[in-house]
Design a protein around this motif. Structure first.
Motif: not given
Length: 808
Positions: A67-71, A107, A351, A353, A373, A375, A404
């Motif tokens: 998983a890659s947040k926003g990418h 992740e 969040e 996960k 997680s 932020s 985390y």
């Protein structure tokens, strides 16, 4: 004419960045890769499975995922060979803008057990962006009187790349009037300038065309150009001048519109309209600056007109110029650097996960339940987060990486005590005042088969009348299992064993679901007084658990056996009749014979009484029979008128309902004194002695029975008092309340739960306990007032008396 802009300073900064990156990688536990931007699809990045210590065969079973947040899906993993490769176009400038460091944070999550790995993929810059000027042409107006070495600021080019690829050098097309000026060392302002090297003469050169070229340091080099159109003006000799070329001001974010940022002041040495200054933003100003700020053209006040957000932009560079009203107009320039100060205006974001629910109640300590997680868009202390968990729960939060957390099991679970937990996770920042966010989570505890079925008591006592109908329901057992679902589904069965020569299952059966116990055949008290067995209750768990309960089934007697006459050894008579020789000289009350009988039943049903049937013709007989002993004695002195042969009919009757009887015939021969055989005399003498001894035994027996009855009454009173003071027990078949089923009303009985008779259990010798009862005996002057009773065990000898069958 060219130079490298900031080459020495940029080199030092690049070296320090590389050293810091190497030290950070050496101390970090992450896996790091690097990849060039614009790499083709399928470009190899790294053997991620091997570097994370995972076997290729376990990637699919353990649900390996990235998983890659926003990418999005820039990078992907081949689950067949564990290789991380480029999946789609990567543009470093789109991802990170002008930031020197650009990384994609991955992740990697696997299950069974649940683990998370953090992988950093550095996106390296390539020289794919040429230098860009704000426009293709810039118009400049200069008075011919402008002094030599005066400076005209120029907007430099920008390169979206970084480091060497963004290190620009500028060259100016050859000319005799102007040269390029190197910017000063102030890092916040990197602007070019034109230096006038030769006096202008509008009559000689009214317009000058120059080309400014910017070249980056990439390989291959890329360039960008802008055309400079310089128009030489006449007259107005002095340009407006600001106090400073650079102003710095700090502005808190969320500043309301209309707030004054600062007031600029420029001066012009000219007079009149040539000294009147109009303030404005430079035409080279960025659109985001113009949308946030406004300058008053007369006063030079810069004010806020848009939303100032630190998270959107940390600073703004405002280019201001002051233009006089001379002909031609002259201008002065300055730069205002607005640094935005962060305020704690962003709530932490939380969040979840991954979740592993429900959790088994036998899960080991440390089991990971969820990955969390957090932020915060703020920076500094405003962005430093701490996570807490609601108290008094068997879970805890463990920090696994920056921001985390893992929710893990901290203490043992018991579903039977608490079936689910409502957790509240709170994330709080370090701002003042601090902001926080909460998230609720429900953790369900899954059941395991850790509780065996339990009966309300270890033993039950049941009373059943003999001769019951086959299939009669005699009792119901019930066990409760604290577990849930199939682990609480209880089934019942007999614990099989031998009862004498036969199997237990030939006597009773138990319904597997309801626990009802049935008698499969009529029970016989004379054959089986007590049937003791166990019922097993087992649940449907894996592995199944079970427990046993003991049932004591007492078979109560019914009057199904008539009295049986016992012959006296050596007695004469035909056809089973009792014959005796009686001397006419005996007096009144002399015992001449005794009728003996027994009854296979017990209690009232075995209590025998004797009655003399009236003689034929209604003649009064000179004999009588004792009600309870069966002794036949004379009522008067015999005389010659009495018949020499007396035939007596004695009715033997028990006390059952209905009563059963037997008839004994006694033949008495009257003889003169001296004519009776000596043997008969001896027999009579012996019988008289035995009868005297039996009378003595009766006396002692009556005294003992009365004493034991008194003791039993006292015990029952104490027991009743204790039972009344104790809290009530559940169920109609609890201790002290024996169950009586399949019975008919016979007499008035008082049962004791400790009653024991001859036990046909196949385990050990017969047990001997006592049962007390009180028969309803009608009053009669010919009856002896006996109260048969039992008390504590006197001995292990079975004593039989014509009136009772008692076991001691």
């Amino acid at each position: 004419m060219e130079f490298s802009w900031g080459s020495s300073q940029e080199s030092r900064r690049l070296l320090l960045s590389l050293l810091f990156l190497a030290a950070w990688k050496a101390g970090s536990g992450q896996v790091h890769y690097s990849v060039l931007e614009e790499a083709k699809h399928g470009t190899f990045v790294g053997r991620i499975a091997q570097d994370l210590g995972l076997e290729l065969a376990e990637l699919v079973p353990r649900l390996f995922r990235v998983a890659s947040k926003g990418h999005g899906d820039l990078l992907e993993v081949n689950l067949q060979n564990g290789i991380l490769f480029v999946n789609s176009r990567i543009d470093r400038e789109e991802l990170c803008g002008r930031s020197l460091e650009c990384s994609i944070h991955l992740e990697v999550i696997v299950d069974r057990p649940l683990k998370v790995f953090h992988v950093e993929v550095e996106v390296k810059d390539i020289n794919d962006n040429p230098p860009m000027f704000p426009g293709t042409q810039k118009n400049l107006f200069m008075a011919e009187s402008r002094p030599i070495d005066s400076r005209v600021p120029l907007e430099g080019a920008s390169d979206a790349d970084i480091r060497a690829n963004a290190m620009l050098t500028y060259t100016l097309s050859p000319n005799e009037y102007f040269s390029l000026e190197k910017p000063n060392d102030d890092e916040r302002v990197k602007r070019l300038g034109l230096l006038l090297r030769k006096s202008l003469d509008r009559e000689e050169a009214p317009e000058i065309f120059l080309v400014l070229t910017a070249t980056d340091g990439g390989k291959p080099e890329l360039t960008g150009t802008v055309q400079l159109f310089i128009k030489v003006l006449d007259a107005n000799d002095n340009a407006p001048a600001f106090d400073r070329t650079l102003y710095a001001v700090k502005l808190p974010e969320n500043t309301p519109n209309g707030t004054l940022v600062m007031k600029l002041n420029a001066s012009d040495l000219d007079e009149g309209s040539n000294a009147d200054i109009i303030y404005s933003f430079s035409t080279d100003i960025l659109p985001n600056v113009e949308s946030k700020f406004h300058i008053d053209p007369i006063t030079g006040e810069i004010m806020v007109k848009g939303y100032i957000d630190f998270e959107e932009s940390k600073s703004y560079e405002i280019l201001v110029e002051g233009i006089d009203k001379g002909q031609p107009p002259l201008s002065g320039h300055c730069t205002v650097m607005v640094e935005v100060e962060d305020t704690n205006d962003n709530v932490p974001v939380m969040e979840f996960k991954s979740l592993s629910l429900p959790i088994r109640e036998d899960a080991p300590l440390g089991t990971v339940i969820a990955l969390i997680s957090v932020s915060d868009r703020d920076s500094g202390a405003n962005g430093q987060l701490t996570c807490t968990l609601s108290p008094h729960v068997p879970f805890k939060l463990v920090s696994t990486f920056k921001n985390y957390y893992s929710l893990v099991l901290d203490s043992a679970l018991d579903r039977e005590s608490v079936a689910n937990y409502a957790l509240v996770v709170t994330a709080r920042d370090g701002g003042s005042p601090s902001l926080s966010t909460t998230a609720s989570m429900y953790v369900e505890v899954a059941d395991v088969n850790d509780n065996a079925p339990a009966f309300a008591q270890p033993e039950y006592t049941v009373f059943v009348r003999e001769n019951n109908p086959p299939g009669c329901h005699i009792f119901t057992v019930s066990a409760r299992d604290a577990d849930a679902q199939e682990n609480a589904l209880v089934s019942y069965s007999l614990v099989e064993r031998r009862v004498g020569e036969r199997a237990l299952s030939s006597y009773v059966s138990v319904h597997a679901e309801s626990g009802k116990v049935y008698a499969l055949q009529p029970l016989d008290h004379e054959e089986l007084e007590l049937l003791q067995f166990q019922v097993s209750a087992r649940d449907a768990g894996v592995p199944p658990l079970g427990s046993n309960v003991t049932l004591q089934v007492f078979v109560l007697d019914e009057n199904d056996n008539a009295p049986a006459l016992l012959p006296r050894p050596g007695a004469g008579g035909a056809g089973g009749a009792l014959s005796e020789l009686v001397s006419r000289s005996v007096g009144a009350g002399h015992v001449v014979a005794k009728v003996r009988a027994v009854d296979a039943d017990s209690g009232y049903n075995a209590w025998l009484s004797y009655e003399l049937q009236p003689a034929a013709g209604g003649a009064r007989s000179p004999f009588r029979v004792a009600l309870y002993t069966g002794e036949i004695s004379t009522t008067r002195t015999l005389d010659e008128a009495d018949s020499a042969r007396q035939r007596l009919l004695v009715l033997v009757k028990d006390h059952g309902e209905p009563a059963l009887t037997a008839t004994a015939t006694v033949l008495l021969s009257l003889v003169e004194s001296g004519q009776a055989p000596k043997a008969s005399s001896r027999v009579l003498a012996g019988a008289a002695g035995a009868e005297a001894a039996l009378v003595d035994v009766n006396v002692y027996l009556i005294v003992a029975i009365c004493a034991v009855s008194s003791l039993l009454v006292l015990t029952l009173l104490l027991y009743t008092a204790l039972r009344c003071s104790a809290p009530p027990t559940e169920g109609a078949c609890g201790p002290g309340k024996p169950t009586l089923v399949c019975s008919s009303a016979v007499g008035s009985w008082s049962y004791s739960q400790q009653r024991r008779q001859r036990v046909c259990s196949g385990e050990g010798p017969p047990k001997t306990d006592l049962m007390a009862f009180s028969p309803s005996v009608p009053d009669s002057r010919d009856r002896e007032d006996l109260q048969p009773a039992t008390g504590e065990s006197l001995s292990k000898v079975s004593f039989k008396y014509p009136l009772f069958n008692l076991n001691f």
